[in-house]
Design an enzyme around this catalytic site. Sequence first.
Site, mmCIF file in Angstrom:
data_model
loop_
_atom_site.group_PDB
_atom_site.id
_atom_site.type_symbol
_atom_site.label_atom_id
_atom_site.label_comp_id
_atom_site.label_asym_id
_atom_site.label_seq_id
_atom_site.Cartn_x
_atom_site.Cartn_y
_atom_site.Cartn_z
ATOM 1 N N ASP A 117 0.104 -7.436 4.084
ATOM 2 C CA ASP A 117 -1.179 -7.808 3.488
ATOM 3 C C ASP A 117 -1.232 -9.227 2.934
ATOM 4 O O ASP A 117 -2.162 -9.570 2.200
ATOM 5 C CB ASP A 117 -1.550 -6.808 2.389
ATOM 6 C CG ASP A 117 -1.932 -5.464 2.981
ATOM 7 O OD1 ASP A 117 -2.701 -5.460 3.954
ATOM 8 O OD2 ASP A 117 -1.465 -4.429 2.481
ATOM 9 N N ASP A 176 -6.173 -2.380 10.107
ATOM 10 C CA ASP A 176 -6.506 -3.312 9.021
ATOM 11 C C ASP A 176 -5.766 -4.649 9.183
ATOM 12 O O ASP A 176 -6.214 -5.694 8.711
ATOM 13 C CB ASP A 176 -6.116 -2.733 7.650
ATOM 14 C CG ASP A 176 -6.355 -1.244 7.494
ATOM 15 O OD1 ASP A 176 -6.340 -0.528 8.511
ATOM 16 O OD2 ASP A 176 -6.536 -0.794 6.361
#
Length: 396
Positions: A117, A176
């Site tokens: 991330d 994602d």
Amino acid sequence: MKKAILLGVVGLCILQTSIAQPLSGDKLKARLRENLALAQSQYKLLHANIPADRMPQNYDIKTGTMKTSDVTWWCSGFFPGTLWYLFEYGKDKEIRAIAETRLRQMEPMKHYTGNHDLGFMMYCSFGNAYRITGNPAYKTTIDTAAMSLATRYRPQIQSIQSWDSSKNFRCAVIVDNMMNLELLMWAAAHGGSPRLREIAITHANTTMERHFRPDNAAFHVLDYTLGEGGRLLRKTTWQGYSDSSAWSRGQAWALYGYSSMYRLSGDRRYLDQARKLAAFILDHPRLPKDGIPYWDFDAPTIPNTLRDASAGSILASAFLEMSGQVKGREGDRYLRAAENILTTLSTDTYLAAPGTNGGFLLKHSVGALPLKGEVDVALTYADYYFVEAMMRYLAR
Ligand code: GLY
């Protein structure tokens, strides 16, 4: 108990029926300026509510509970990122000072390699800060963060590993992850190693090949072995309704990821992937008329289930980008879709009243319903992409 159930159902009905006539053009712009003025005061409040060594994570307006995180949480960059957008918009010195303070908290994370991330964490924060200020120290931080993210590339599966192996997954790659590629593309295009771009392109190509259902919706998680040449074990979910369901935020991440990869690479195959997914979303019989998806397109209790404002925000921003990437009626369709979402998010149903919602801007997002986590709360990324979409619309 019966009364509580009745109130819940009435609440859901209210969310379903508060459909405003979509605004557009100057009328919508005027509304968005009001929202951004509100956002500036809300974010001062949010800053005041969060200790100096923490970041906001979510707020439950029903119980008045604020949850904070440390900076390793995947969402830690959204608060500073939103603050930088708000400074860019309003040029408010107090907002800038808060943005700088909150950015400093993130700086050590440039060395973090514990998940995929880094793009969310370091590009939404430092990427915006550098774009707005040109401070060379911010660029150094972005470059280091890109190198940290690249350590998670696994050649045997031609992908970046999303999560470290656990009892649930051996080597998970989640859709994602498309959102983290801009960090790599940006660093490569600004003097960094060409390898960063190669990794991003390879990851996007692998995702395009393996991560989509025949109807063009995205699976959430692909799990691989890391030995044995990287064997695909299963296509599954973590936050969606079922392994093969269309989890709404996953669709939003994929749409945004491929439209931005088209902008960053010029490869039309990425645009085509985004267009196919856009058709899945916009033609879907279970997409509500007001444009805010239920938390999963395949949730069996639709319409008696929750919407996800975060998916709406991300979609609005992505549709605005796509409206400039394709011409004619298709481009207009994306613009209308974004206007519809922005109008709905500007209503009292979703937008916080001044001084409420802990300082967050939007209500009613869903983090991980099957895990009973962050259900019907305010979330940092719902606000971030809403503010980004408003800025994109005002720049038209
Ligand atoms: N990337 C995790 C989520 O969208 O919840």
